[in-house]
Design a protein around this motif. Structure first.
Motif, PDB file in Angstrom:
ATOM      1  N   LYS A 179      77.932 -13.060  31.118  1.00 54.62           N
ATOM      2  CA  LYS A 179      78.591 -12.104  30.229  1.00 54.62           C
ATOM      3  C   LYS A 179      79.422 -11.136  31.076  1.00 54.62           C
ATOM      4  N   ASP A 201      83.734 -10.157  27.328  1.00 56.14           N
ATOM      5  CA  ASP A 201      82.876 -10.073  26.145  1.00 56.14           C
ATOM      6  C   ASP A 201      82.831  -8.677  25.538  1.00 56.14           C
ATOM      7  N   TYR A 241      72.284  -8.390  25.238  1.00 57.98           N
ATOM      8  CA  TYR A 241      72.377  -9.797  25.613  1.00 57.98           C
ATOM      9  C   TYR A 241      71.047 -10.367  26.121  1.00 57.98           C
TER      10      TYR A 241
END
Length: 300
Positions: A179, A201, A241
């Motif tokens: 990410k 992201d 995440y």
């Protein structure tokens, strides 16, 4: 298994075996507690050296022992880390100005608005410790009062120059499922533009307040994106995440990036100010940011 890994990353296209041998001699003489267990060239300009300590040795103590070698090496960056499964990160967070891009956006805006001298004066006062980040940002934004926002954005966005190696780096990390985020003390339209260009992201930056007719009020609105905000946001992203903080990395060039480096699993000062290079967990001063892959344990 080796407890530590030292990565040599040359500023030139090739790192010779003779140069590595000389660095290794200095490395072992700097720490009597560590011995080299393995050497591995990972690209033409980078090598990993694995170290084992004879007894318990904190990373901070070894970092202190190697400080003289790290500081005196002018043509090779020397990065020390623990050799564990957290080296290849799952979240990489970048600063924007002078990191993902070469420019400082506030200086580009100042040029557009013909207030370069006044902005430079504020910058000098901030560097002299007369102003903190919040106050310097407030004074700079006040100079922009009355500007039409859309022509400003459209004039500056095409001029943003992405740092060499960044697109390739981001594509490679994305392929590995990492990410990516940008946290900027600048302004959100530019951060979002860079986010879209690099397919990141997440983006967060300061927001300029605008009147109904599209002119700047000379104020920002919402949360101030300073060093503490960057640190909090990095941890929030880890939670979002489902990534452990030790699996995160912060990359930046300024003092307001240090708090995020402190809470992340690791930090890299990219062509940073001298004081930031001194305080950051590591430094990278090569020509291309693709070399960050070596710090993360990837071979070209």
């Amino acid at each position: 298994m080796s407890q530590f890994v030292v990565t040599y990353i040359s500023h030139t296209p090739e790192l010779s075996e003779a140069h590595v041998a000389a660095l290794n001699t200095q490395l072992e003489s700097s720490s009597s507690q560590c011995k080299i267990s393995q050497l591995k060239f990972i690209s033409a300009n980078a090598a990993d050296v694995y170290l084992c300590s004879e007894g318990p040795l904190p990373l901070t103590e070894l970092q202190s022992q190697l400080r003289g070698l790290i500081d005196s090496s002018e043509d090779v960056d020397i990065v020390l880390q623990r050799n564990d499964n957290h080296r290849q990160k799952k979240l990489v967070v970048f600063d924007m100005d002078s990191t993902l891009i070469y420019q400082e956006v506030i200086e580009m805006i100042a040029s557009y608005a013909n207030v370069e001298d006044k902005v430079r004066e504020i910058t000098d006062r901030a560097m002299n410790g007369e102003l903190d980040f919040a106050m310097s940002l407030k004074e700079r934004v006040l100079l922009l009062k009355g500007l039409e926002i859309e022509p400003l954005y459209e004039a500056i966005k095409p001029r943003l120059e992405i740092t060499k190696g960044v697109p390739e780096l981001c594509r490679s990390l994305k392929r590995h499922g990492v990410k990516l985020a940008v946290l900027s003390g600048g302004f959100i339209p530019f951060a979002n533009y860079i986010k879209d260009q690099l397919q990141l992201d997440f983006a967060k930056a300061n927001e300029l307040e605008v009147t109904d007719d599209g002119r700047l009020t000379g104020r920002t609105k919402g949360e101030l994106v300073d060093g503490n905000c960057k640190a909090r946001t990095l941890l929030d992203l880890c939670q979002k995440y489902s990534i452990a903080p030790e699996d995160s990395l912060m990359v930046g060039d300024g003092g307001n990036d240090l708090p995020a480096m402190a809470v992340a699993g690791f930090g890299v000062a990219w062509h940073a100010k001298p004081r930031v290079q001194e305080l950051a967990p590591s430094r990278l001063n090569t020509e291309s940011m693709i070399d960050l892959l070596h710090i993360l344990g990837y071979a070209k």
